[in-house]
Write an enzyme that holds these catalytic residues in place. Structure first.
Site, mmCIF file in Angstrom:
data_model
loop_
_atom_site.group_PDB
_atom_site.id
_atom_site.type_symbol
_atom_site.label_atom_id
_atom_site.label_comp_id
_atom_site.label_asym_id
_atom_site.label_seq_id
_atom_site.Cartn_x
_atom_site.Cartn_y
_atom_site.Cartn_z
ATOM 1 N N GLY A 20 -36.095 18.858 29.067
ATOM 2 C CA GLY A 20 -34.970 18.034 27.378
ATOM 3 C C GLY A 20 -36.246 16.557 27.977
ATOM 4 C CE LYS A 207 -37.349 20.688 46.958
ATOM 5 N NZ LYS A 207 -36.453 18.572 46.183
#
EC number: 1.1.1.3
Length: 438
Positions: A20, A207
């Site tokens: 979004g 990560k």
């Protein structure tokens, strides 16, 4: 309309916080992005399983079948922001097979399946961009792939999970217990209802796996990363570390050695005067040591709609620029040419050499400390400092804090086992690794 002037159609799979945010950013900055790329970027199709009444989707094809975005022949770039490693893998591989470029924020997907995904992209001549997968709005992927391309990276160390950093910051600044701060982090939306990935180091290891591949030109090897969480840290350890001039951070460390690559996530004592030791709250930071440039530090917001969406849109811009130039991106996915990726071994944690903070609860009587130092000495472990603290209760034991010089972990493991077996040592020995990051 010539291909160079034709709008680029983007399909977004997933309209949660990041999806979004990316949609809104592409709309709000449409004119600026067009100036940067020479092409209009249009979100033409979104795949979403649950309605988002807060988002304006006028003029956009909306599909509850998220694979419809991939099948849409008008879509040029597929943005995958649904998370997970199963459906997301299928989405990405199908998009690649369809000749579409991919932008993803999915660190778990890349850490676990990136070798397969990048090989497929190379074969199809498309690109998978992933700046948003590590450290949110901090452009560390581009730094390692491009900015430091002239350098040999020796090591990197990162605070790459904001939830863990928030918890440790609160414990240090306010003397709070781990459980209390975790509950607050969940209430604030920093931690999930199940916080395992954050507090046990799994998210950071995903990560770190990506960063290590970019830094050293090795395959993605998440399964070989050592992970240790922060759930057993106490406010006493945080306080003792502070008194001794250190801060405890949940650190991801990747280091090149003569024997192989260290790949580890764990609580770490860092000298308090290091810049990275003063990164607090939910912020992220990555410190890179490379030759010839030396140490460089990258700091900023590591999560959230704005920072992560910024990284997603930056990746879209890079892909659109390559389309405008009518050539495939010429920066290899993992910074090194695919044929030059080296199968350098990942060191097991017991082969790592580092210094240690030890805390043990010892009986307050003559000869106990002498026995402790004898055991350490017999394993070749030199002591940097030793401090006996006042008793925390009315019993006959006192906390003893020991800082050691660097030693191989397997020797430290043997010493800790022998220390724990002493009758005058109550409870388990607490061990936290130390890094000077000099």
């Amino acid at each position: 309309m010539s291909p160079v002037n034709k709008p680029v159609n983007v399909g977004i799979v997933g309209l949660g916080t990041v999806g979004g945010g990316a949609l809104n950013l592409l709309r709000e900055n449409a004119a600026e992005l067009s100036r940067r790329t020479g092409r209009d970027i249009v979100v033409s199709h979104v795949g979403v399983r649950r309605a988002r009444p807060d988002l304006k989707l006028d003029g956009i094809t909306v599909s509850t079948d998220i694979f419809a975005v991939v099948r849409d022949p008008a879509v040029d770039i597929v943005v995958e922001v649904i998370g997970g490693t199963t459906t997301a893998r299928d989405i990405v591989l199908q998009a690649i097979a369809s000749g579409k470029h991919v932008v993803t924020a999915n660190k778990a997907l890349l850490a676990e399946h990136g070798n397969e995904i990048f090989a497929a992209a190379e074969q199809q001549g498309v690109y998978v961009a992933f700046e948003a997968a590590v450290a949110g709005g901090v452009p560390i992927i581009k730094v390692l792939r491009e900015g430091l391309a002239a350098n040999r990276v020796e090591w990197l160390a990162g605070i790459i999970n904001g939830t863990g950093n928030f918890i440790l910051t609160e414990m240090r600044e306010k003397g709070r217990e781990f459980g209390d701060v975790l509950a607050e982090a969940q209430a604030l939306g920093y931690a999930e209802a199940d916080p395992t990935f954050d507090v046990e180091g799994i998210d950071a290891a995903h990560k770190l796996t990506i960063l290590a591949s970019l830094a050293f030109g090795i395959p993605l090897q998440f399964a070989r990363a050592y992970t240790e969480g922060i759930t057993r840290l106490t406010r006493e350890d945080v306080s003792y570390a502070e008194e001794l001039g250190f801060r405890i951070k949940h650190l991801g460390v990747a280091r090149r050695t003569a024997e192989g690559i260290e790949l580890r996530v764990h609580p770490t004592l860092i000298p308090a005067d290091r810049l990275i030791a003063n990164v607090n709250g939910v912020k992220n930071a990555v410190l890179v040591q490379s030759d010839p440039v030396g140490a460089t530090l990258y700091y900023g917001a590591g999560a959230g709609a704005g920072p992560t969406a910024s990284a997603v849109v930056a990746d879209i811009v890079d892909v659109v620029r390559s389309l405008t130039a009518e050539s495939a991106p010429n920066v290899p996915h993992l910074a090194f040419m695919p044929h030059a990726i080296a199968d350098t071994p990942i060191l097991p944690i017991d082969a790592v050499v580092t210094a240690y903070y030890l805390r043990l609860q010892a009986e307050d009587k003559p000869g106990v400390l002498a026995e402790v130092t004898r055991i350490l000495s017999s394993r070749g472990i030199s002591i940097e400092a030793i401090v006996q603290k006042p008793s925390l209760d009315d019993g006959g034991s006192v906390p003893v804090i020991i800082l050691t010089k660097p030693v191989q972990e397997r020797d430290m493991n043997s010493a800790i086992a022998e220390l724990g077996a002493l009758g005058d040592i109550a409870g388990p020995v607490t061990r936290i690794r130390m890094e000077t990051l000099a």
